[in-house]
Design a protein around this motif. Structure first.
Motif, PDB file in Angstrom:
ATOM      1  N   ALA A 103     -19.429  33.208  79.139  1.00 33.62           N
ATOM      2  CA  ALA A 103     -18.234  33.554  79.348  1.00 33.62           C
ATOM      3  C   ALA A 103     -17.935  34.886  80.158  1.00 33.62           C
ATOM      4  O   ALA A 103     -18.896  35.697  80.149  1.00 33.62           O
ATOM      5  CB  ALA A 103     -17.571  33.576  77.866  1.00 33.62           C
ATOM      6  N   ARG A 104     -16.643  35.140  80.670  1.00 35.08           N
ATOM      7  CA  ARG A 104     -16.420  36.379  81.217  1.00 35.08           C
ATOM      8  C   ARG A 104     -15.932  37.368  80.090  1.00 35.08           C
ATOM      9  O   ARG A 104     -15.690  36.697  79.125  1.00 35.08           O
ATOM     10  CB  ARG A 104     -15.331  36.115  82.144  1.00 35.08           C
ATOM     11  N   SER A 105     -15.906  38.476  80.423  1.00 34.64           N
ATOM     12  CA  SER A 105     -15.601  39.448  79.214  1.00 34.64           C
ATOM     13  C   SER A 105     -14.231  39.879  79.025  1.00 34.64           C
ATOM     14  O   SER A 105     -13.800  40.777  78.618  1.00 34.64           O
ATOM     15  CB  SER A 105     -16.405  40.847  79.538  1.00 34.64           C
ATOM     16  N   ASN A 106     -13.109  38.936  79.850  1.00 32.31           N
ATOM     17  CA  ASN A 106     -11.887  39.230  79.699  1.00 32.31           C
ATOM     18  C   ASN A 106     -11.377  38.595  78.483  1.00 32.31           C
ATOM     19  O   ASN A 106     -12.117  37.638  77.623  1.00 32.31           O
ATOM     20  CB  ASN A 106     -10.959  38.667  80.698  1.00 32.31           C
ATOM     21  N   ALA A 107     -10.079  38.895  77.968  1.00 32.79           N
ATOM     22  CA  ALA A 107      -9.458  38.044  76.881  1.00 32.79           C
ATOM     23  C   ALA A 107      -9.414  36.555  76.717  1.00 32.79           C
ATOM     24  O   ALA A 107     -10.175  35.963  75.827  1.00 32.79           O
ATOM     25  CB  ALA A 107      -8.089  38.735  76.606  1.00 32.79           C
ATOM     26  N   PRO A 143     -13.223  47.904  77.885  1.00 35.31           N
ATOM     27  CA  PRO A 143     -12.316  48.629  76.754  1.00 35.31           C
ATOM     28  C   PRO A 143     -12.574  48.267  75.607  1.00 35.31           C
ATOM     29  O   PRO A 143     -12.873  47.021  75.439  1.00 35.31           O
ATOM     30  CB  PRO A 143     -10.703  47.893  77.547  1.00 35.31           C
ATOM     31  N   ARG A 144     -12.203  49.097  74.638  1.00 39.40           N
ATOM     32  CA  ARG A 144     -12.220  49.060  73.406  1.00 39.40           C
ATOM     33  C   ARG A 144     -11.769  47.650  72.612  1.00 39.40           C
ATOM     34  O   ARG A 144     -12.413  47.099  71.744  1.00 39.40           O
ATOM     35  CB  ARG A 144     -11.697  50.146  72.427  1.00 39.40           C
ATOM     36  N   ALA A 145     -10.485  47.398  73.160  1.00 35.11           N
ATOM     37  CA  ALA A 145      -9.991  45.997  72.639  1.00 35.11           C
ATOM     38  C   ALA A 145     -10.942  44.923  72.956  1.00 35.11           C
ATOM     39  O   ALA A 145     -10.976  44.059  72.079  1.00 35.11           O
ATOM     40  CB  ALA A 145      -8.675  45.968  73.087  1.00 35.11           C
ATOM     41  N   ARG A 147     -14.024  44.912  73.612  1.00 39.91           N
ATOM     42  CA  ARG A 147     -15.407  45.196  72.737  1.00 39.91           C
ATOM     43  C   ARG A 147     -15.181  44.651  71.516  1.00 39.91           C
ATOM     44  O   ARG A 147     -16.009  43.981  70.928  1.00 39.91           O
ATOM     45  CB  ARG A 147     -15.638  46.495  72.759  1.00 39.91           C
ATOM     46  N   ASP A 148     -14.026  44.781  70.829  1.00 36.25           N
ATOM     47  CA  ASP A 148     -13.835  44.188  69.459  1.00 36.25           C
ATOM     48  C   ASP A 148     -13.677  42.641  69.401  1.00 36.25           C
ATOM     49  O   ASP A 148     -13.986  42.248  68.692  1.00 36.25           O
ATOM     50  CB  ASP A 148     -12.448  44.841  69.037  1.00 36.25           C
ATOM     51  N   ARG A 149     -12.994  42.506  70.403  1.00 36.27           N
ATOM     52  CA  ARG A 149     -13.132  40.802  70.556  1.00 36.27           C
ATOM     53  C   ARG A 149     -14.341  40.146  70.972  1.00 36.27           C
ATOM     54  O   ARG A 149     -14.728  39.213  70.183  1.00 36.27           O
ATOM     55  CB  ARG A 149     -12.162  40.470  71.944  1.00 36.27           C
ATOM     56  N   LEU A 150     -15.408  40.972  71.419  1.00 34.43           N
ATOM     57  CA  LEU A 150     -16.545  40.589  71.905  1.00 34.43           C
ATOM     58  C   LEU A 150     -17.523  40.214  70.509  1.00 34.43           C
ATOM     59  O   LEU A 150     -18.065  39.645  70.019  1.00 34.43           O
ATOM     60  CB  LEU A 150     -17.271  41.391  72.766  1.00 34.43           C
ATOM     61  N   THR A 151     -17.263  41.464  69.536  1.00 35.83           N
ATOM     62  CA  THR A 151     -17.802  41.715  68.680  1.00 35.83           C
ATOM     63  C   THR A 151     -17.580  40.452  67.488  1.00 35.83           C
ATOM     64  O   THR A 151     -18.613  39.865  66.848  1.00 35.83           O
ATOM     65  CB  THR A 151     -17.674  42.762  67.771  1.00 35.83           C
ATOM     66  N   VAL A 152     -16.179  39.989  67.340  1.00 37.64           N
ATOM     67  CA  VAL A 152     -15.775  38.840  66.653  1.00 37.64           C
ATOM     68  C   VAL A 152     -16.310  37.634  67.270  1.00 37.64           C
ATOM     69  O   VAL A 152     -16.927  36.811  66.537  1.00 37.64           O
ATOM     70  CB  VAL A 152     -14.318  38.786  66.803  1.00 37.64           C
ATOM     71  N   ALA A 153     -16.235  37.387  68.435  1.00 39.05           N
ATOM     72  CA  ALA A 153     -16.750  36.135  68.854  1.00 39.05           C
ATOM     73  C   ALA A 153     -18.425  36.112  68.932  1.00 39.05           C
ATOM     74  O   ALA A 153     -19.035  35.066  68.675  1.00 39.05           O
ATOM     75  CB  ALA A 153     -16.521  36.168  70.359  1.00 39.05           C
ATOM     76  N   ALA A 154     -18.983  37.131  68.991  1.00 37.93           N
ATOM     77  CA  ALA A 154     -20.708  37.291  68.968  1.00 37.93           C
ATOM     78  C   ALA A 154     -21.162  37.039  67.608  1.00 37.93           C
ATOM     79  O   ALA A 154     -22.203  36.304  67.436  1.00 37.93           O
ATOM     80  CB  ALA A 154     -21.139  38.468  69.598  1.00 37.93           C
ATOM     81  N   GLY A 155     -20.326  37.202  66.609  1.00 34.04           N
ATOM     82  CA  GLY A 155     -20.591  36.846  65.217  1.00 34.04           C
ATOM     83  C   GLY A 155     -20.835  35.359  64.900  1.00 34.04           C
ATOM     84  O   GLY A 155     -21.378  34.948  64.126  1.00 34.04           O
ATOM     85  N   GLY A 156     -20.229  34.281  65.961  1.00 32.61           N
ATOM     86  CA  GLY A 156     -20.546  33.109  65.485  1.00 32.61           C
ATOM     87  C   GLY A 156     -21.636  32.506  66.089  1.00 32.61           C
ATOM     88  O   GLY A 156     -21.808  31.244  65.746  1.00 32.61           O
ATOM     89  N   GLY A 157     -22.515  33.070  66.694  1.00 36.40           N
ATOM     90  CA  GLY A 157     -23.676  32.600  67.533  1.00 36.40           C
ATOM     91  C   GLY A 157     -25.021  33.264  66.909  1.00 36.40           C
ATOM     92  O   GLY A 157     -24.678  34.633  66.542  1.00 36.40           O
ATOM     93  N   PRO A 158     -26.093  32.932  67.267  1.00 34.95           N
ATOM     94  CA  PRO A 158     -27.315  33.588  67.097  1.00 34.95           C
ATOM     95  C   PRO A 158     -27.694  34.768  67.760  1.00 34.95           C
ATOM     96  O   PRO A 158     -28.278  35.660  67.185  1.00 34.95           O
ATOM     97  CB  PRO A 158     -28.446  32.474  67.289  1.00 34.95           C
TER      98      PRO A 158
END
Length: 203
Positions: A103-107, A143-145, A147-158
């Motif tokens: 995925a790309r790192s945009n929203a 951007p912080r916003a 990075r927060d989205r990435l943290t949430v998304a990343a929590g769903g995978g290994p």
């Protein structure tokens, strides 16, 4: 075989008469490694299609949206991987297919990644998700916003890998420039995850 033709393992920069295969350690997991009960599935419109595949690469790169970077990663590692064409690859043999989401790192990209991981987590896919690669959508620090989205998304995978912006790819085909260090790290760590070592490569 040239270094360009075998990108899965880093090579020493100087020759050695008694070179030993590198010992690669799989990166630790940071989230679920298999589907779990109770994971809410995304709406049907937000799910990726499924496509039958007879090929059996070591890894499928699954871009969760257009322009994610699956074709680039596949082009840099053609002996070991293939682009899934934005669809869950379903093996005609009935075996689970090894997949790395891209995925790309945009929203929009991170939202698509989260939906794909929810789909997998709910047990709705024919694939075994090994992790997520997030490709930078712009130069500089995320951007912080986001990075927060990435943290949430990343929590769903290994596990999750991030690849910063590669300016050289704007001017040259990715296969015409040296593989960036962060991309090589993805290949190296992924080879450890799926059990590919230096002894299994052709030099």
């Amino acid at each position: 075989m040239s270094e360009r033709a075998n990108p899965w393992l880093s090579r020493p920069t100087t020759p050695s008469a008694v070179a030993q295969p590198p010992v690669l350690a799989a990166p630790p997991t940071s989230g679920p490694v298999a589907p779990q009960r109770g994971v809410p599935a995304p709406d049907q419109v937000d799910r990726l299609p499924v496509r039958d595949q007879s090929a059996t690469p070591a890894v499928w790169w699954l871009g969760v949206h257009g322009g994610a970077g699956e074709s680039t990663l596949a082009a840099l590692s053609p002996e070991r991987s293939a682009a899934a064409g934005h669809a869950w690859p379903r093996s005609t043999s009935g075996n689970q297919t090894p997949v790395v989401l891209v995925a790309r790192s945009n929203a929009a990209g991170l939202r698509a990644a989260q939906n794909a991981l929810r789909e997998w987590g709910a047990g709705l896919t024919p694939s075994n998700v090994l992790g997520l690669v997030v490709m930078a959508d712009a130069p500089g620090r995320m951007p912080r916003a986001l990075r927060d989205r990435l943290t949430v998304a990343a929590g769903g995978g290994p596990r999750t890998w991030t690849v910063p912006w590669v300016d050289a790819w704007r001017f040259e085909e990715p296969t015409n420039v040296p593989i960036p260090r962060d991309v090589q790290r993805v290949f190296d760590e992924l080879s450890a995850v799926i059990g590919i070592g230096a002894s299994s490569t052709v030099n």
